[in-house]
Design an enzyme around this catalytic site. Sequence first.
Site, short mmCIF file in Angstrom:
data_model
loop_
_atom_site.label_atom_id
_atom_site.label_comp_id
_atom_site.label_asym_id
_atom_site.label_seq_id
_atom_site.Cartn_x
_atom_site.Cartn_y
_atom_site.Cartn_z
N CYS D 163 0.80 -1.22 0.00
CA CYS D 163 0.00 0.00 0.00
C CYS D 163 0.84 1.28 0.00
O CYS D 163 0.51 2.25 -0.68
CB CYS D 163 -0.97 -0.01 1.17
SG CYS D 163 -0.27 -0.59 2.72
N HIS D 256 -2.50 6.48 3.60
CA HIS D 256 -1.08 6.54 3.98
C HIS D 256 -0.49 7.83 3.44
O HIS D 256 -0.50 8.08 2.23
CB HIS D 256 -0.33 5.35 3.39
CG HIS D 256 -0.64 4.03 4.04
ND1 HIS D 256 -1.48 3.90 5.12
CD2 HIS D 256 -0.21 2.77 3.75
CE1 HIS D 256 -1.54 2.62 5.47
NE2 HIS D 256 -0.79 1.92 4.66
#
Lengths: 365, 365, 365, 365
Positions: D163, D256
Amino acid sequence: MTATLTGEAAAPAASTDRIPVAVLGATGSVGQRFVQLLEHHPWFRLAEAVASERSSGKSYGQAVDWRLETLLPRSASAITVKGLGDPLDSRLVFSGLDSSVAGEAEEEYAGRGCVVVSNSRNHRMDADVPLLIPELNAEHLAAIEHQRARRGGRGYIVTNPNCSTMGLAMAIAPIERFCGIEQLHVTTMQAISGAGFAGVASYAILDNVIPFISGEEEKIESEPRKILGRWTGERFEDASFRISAQANRVPTIDGHLMTISFAVRERESATWERIIEAIRAFRGEPQELTLPSAPRQPIHYADESDRPQPRLDRDREHGMAVTVGRLRPCHLLDYRMVALVHNTIRGAAGAAILNAELLQARGLL
Amino acid sequence: MTATLTGEAAAPAASTDRIPVAVLGATGSVGQRFVQLLEHHPWFRLAEAVASERSSGKSYGQAVDWRLETLLPRSASAITVKGLGDPLDSRLVFSGLDSSVAGEAEEEYAGRGCVVVSNSRNHRMDADVPLLIPELNAEHLAAIEHQRARRGGRGYIVTNPNCSTMGLAMAIAPIERFCGIEQLHVTTMQAISGAGFAGVASYAILDNVIPFISGEEEKIESEPRKILGRWTGERFEDASFRISAQANRVPTIDGHLMTISFAVRERESATWERIIEAIRAFRGEPQELTLPSAPRQPIHYADESDRPQPRLDRDREHGMAVTVGRLRPCHLLDYRMVALVHNTIRGAAGAAILNAELLQARGLL
Amino acid sequence: MTATLTGEAAAPAASTDRIPVAVLGATGSVGQRFVQLLEHHPWFRLAEAVASERSSGKSYGQAVDWRLETLLPRSASAITVKGLGDPLDSRLVFSGLDSSVAGEAEEEYAGRGCVVVSNSRNHRMDADVPLLIPELNAEHLAAIEHQRARRGGRGYIVTNPNCSTMGLAMAIAPIERFCGIEQLHVTTMQAISGAGFAGVASYAILDNVIPFISGEEEKIESEPRKILGRWTGERFEDASFRISAQANRVPTIDGHLMTISFAVRERESATWERIIEAIRAFRGEPQELTLPSAPRQPIHYADESDRPQPRLDRDREHGMAVTVGRLRPCHLLDYRMVALVHNTIRGAAGAAILNAELLQARGLL
Amino acid sequence: MTATLTGEAAAPAASTDRIPVAVLGATGSVGQRFVQLLEHHPWFRLAEAVASERSSGKSYGQAVDWRLETLLPRSASAITVKGLGDPLDSRLVFSGLDSSVAGEAEEEYAGRGCVVVSNSRNHRMDADVPLLIPELNAEHLAAIEHQRARRGGRGYIVTNPNCSTMGLAMAIAPIERFCGIEQLHVTTMQAISGAGFAGVASYAILDNVIPFISGEEEKIESEPRKILGRWTGERFEDASFRISAQANRVPTIDGHLMTISFAVRERESATWERIIEAIRAFRGEPQELTLPSAPRQPIHYADESDRPQPRLDRDREHGMAVTVGRLRPCHLLDYRMVALVHNTIRGAAGAAILNAELLQARGLL
């Protein structure tokens, strides 16, 4: 994100014919929600944005410090912001004004013939102003005639309740209708967005709960009684149940959760199964009219033992449905349950837009 | 941080003479609090740490995944961990065991002659086991004789209540004594530490509230009645008031906050001023004996309109005082108020240590 | 909570003889920390509290909206607040003023002969004002003579660095001394308390990170070079390493965490073991003098692979120690590591108090 | 919520003809995202759900502890869960398996002729397995032939990156193409959902940052080099730039965020304006083919000085766009910037679905 409220419109207008609307307090937190929810609205079109003097004359894109999870709508960005009190071309006016100025300003615009659909608290308890939840008390719109007569014009004010009241009133309405409610205790756990973008400092609420919200308990204790009361033709008569409320601020972003204990009038009929059935079967005029922002099922009952939860359930039906769960006997009163409302959608801007949709469907615009 | 509980000890032992104690479940969240609070304890000295087979034989420093805000005490670090069921040299045993194993293990150690001071729920409602809050029901210790007779030895079990019960029982005790309580509604907003270090996933609770904690409401509804009840000489007789509890998990780290509405028996005398006076004046045996962990004032009343708050008030008197605030009339019952307890100190390990201090002061060790 | 900084004082004064001090900006977030940390200080005694006109004349207890986790010290509560600019009896003045007013006010008090120990940024980079970290550059105090000569009086200003700078400068100082630092990248994750009580709205930071703090990166990139530079006798000469900083606000309450990558000058000697040894062995004048607020070990190295962490490590040595961890090779520069500082204690009020202690021990008060 | 990924499909299939797909690890956090994103997918239809033995035989609705913000799709609820290794009817298989079992299971299904589109890490660095980001390296699909030859069948495996890698690789790709990247430092601030529903305990992360994520830095340092490298016809050749990564867990739910400092190869051409232009102009094959899940603009550049922010920007283009901001000179390398990726959509399940769409559009299914 639940940026758009869509639905099978009862009377969809061609997109070019959408009704122009103004938003008062357009740069604030409620105002931004109005702008967001109006972006793709099938009936209404944001035509005018009104804010404080400081913003007046700027483009909305320059004036606003946009804080929502969707991008600032491009169409809104270019609108030139007007000052509060400036003449408006729109007849339909949404108000997300701060209560420090809403009282007078809304009255003024209504006096000029505008239909003011307000989220502010100032006129909610006025003697001839509907405190409207279309699913619950559409018949309160009869009071509009009184307002018009009083003002000698076509303008009037319609309000929606406090965000917590919205959750509570929706949650108990099917029960009140089915078996009558006598009294209830409610403890709220309210999201920080209820205080506006800057209302709660992070230092105050991170790893914390604040057991006090100014004026909130009073609203929760009084507004539902007007909402579930009746319009006598002359005035509003409160419903007879009594409420004791304790309000808390918790570190959630959106979604007011509340625990409720209540006593009913007709205990015989009020079985667990029937109450849940009444909740699930509950429908109102917005559902009959399939208003664009109306949830298909206004009140969801969650079967899971640990629901509703703010983050998981607040967005049901684009944030327009209230969710109830954990109905179970109470040791002191008859039942206990938990309810949840998306405070800035169903509990604020979305509520006002649904109110305006009902006015339009009823031919009151 | 409130790592150490200090005070003017009623019977301070020379540091070399401190009573050796064992901690069962020493690597868990309650166990770590025991180890932390015992580090500088004037009467007790951590001598033995008991954990699961997996940890047995390792040094405590190796076995534990230390998660508290103070450093792992060096003296504890070197202790060799024993397995559950292993023979112990200590007569005084603190139990922070998980309820899945606590029932049997505590019984076994008591049978071997140990004084088991437990935070686990398993034996709390046993017919001859005191559910002890030294300020409230020190006289319940009379039940120890029954246990000893039953087991035919000197060992016995004493328990402290559930963390929420602790806050509730402490908060209402002065009122119950002063004017009697008939019934009460309580809604809790409980910190995540109440579920242990891994009990609540962050994905479950960030930006969220969970309106359900397994078994919690039942404990809150039953334990205070035993605590505020009386020991007849034969058995415990519950206090007669009734409780309706709704339990919620909120994203705070430590400190259980609760809203309470209650009805009193003697309404005449129960004025607002007198209730607050009763709260503030409340003292118990730990205060008379100046036990090392006893708060000087067990229940604080906060005058500010928005207090108590978990982050700001949980550490009062090293986490051993309960704080109450917002006493005001209720529309349905007599009064409403807010209470707060530090759930892992006063509501868990600190409670057990205070219990043990009372046992020592009473000559029961 | 770590309310009190204690230690074996190098020159403990009798409690009645404690030096009276004034706190400027006493009602703000830094000011409250000053009041908290001074409560039990062995050398200093809060004698005067200075705040804005609005507070002037009130008691401190009335003027302050106390927001710390310990109770408002009773002795402070009764002090009558003075207005900014009012004459002071205290010669030692701590400044927690907002930078909008600190520049002029601090200069004025210094001009009147006060020793101004300031946490504000305004005078940090002045040509003859020490940017003092007692463990690192106590010799910078020589610049005081220049100030005194310039002002023609005994007053002067000493400052402590920005909260993030404090963590960074402390963390790299032993390495800079041992093997020289050439350049470093730092990314900070800063707690909300760094912005004051109302600086970060909860709606802005809950479930969020803000990758920008106004002016912060500039301070982090310049202040450490002055701190680790030298006083030539005429002026400060910056250390020669270069810094690139990226600053972020994260939803933690206290404790600034930062990742650091750095290149050293003397690669041969800079082994992993030796760097850690240098960190752990590092001591400064506060440790030699055992100043009351000095941590015994100014920089802790944490062996665990996932430390330091803000909530678990910020309170080491009452919040006065910096913690470093995860030293490991970097693919681009020589090493990487993580550092943590308690931003409102070691990074603000505690830093200023330690500065004043050094001044006192050096006979400069 | 961004439950559905829609778009103008390059080759829309009639809804009844949608390609049946299986999801491995369907009850886990990545698996639930697959089920959510497939609900209204125009090309693919969830036909089979595979989970552990424990769930096998149950309906998906019974087996799953659904934790996403949208309701469990009714169509998925009724599917009978299969055990891992059971024969599948679907040729297209999405894998959200835990890495403890993914390696073998994916190989087995590929060996049986399935096209395995995996989010798991196990085969990402395999010599002939594409680590695919359709906008960046669609030409890597040529490696499929090698896999087929190796296995002697039509099955193969395609993977998407970690990710964080996704955010980093997307953010730098336009720059790498435009002026070449030589080296970069990256510090990540990763959301808790990256660790699965139960991966991060709330007690570990509330009011905290954890400066360590097992294995994460290694992935971030290696995967982008394969992604931005080239397929020689025989093997993958890494891009030549070097990366130094520091990974942190912060208390955000999704998204993120990362700070990046980088040096470019061709400094002359790499002006600030041109880099931003390169970012904004960047398009790839998914955009040309208008794949259903493709963002219209894969990389957004945010002009505001404090963006991107996880909560405000992660949902851009239904969570499929990466957002970059704060491009500015670096004191050590050439530039610094901030990047954001929705870790569970673009960084996981959404990435795999886009990969499968490319395979379908290329005729590789």
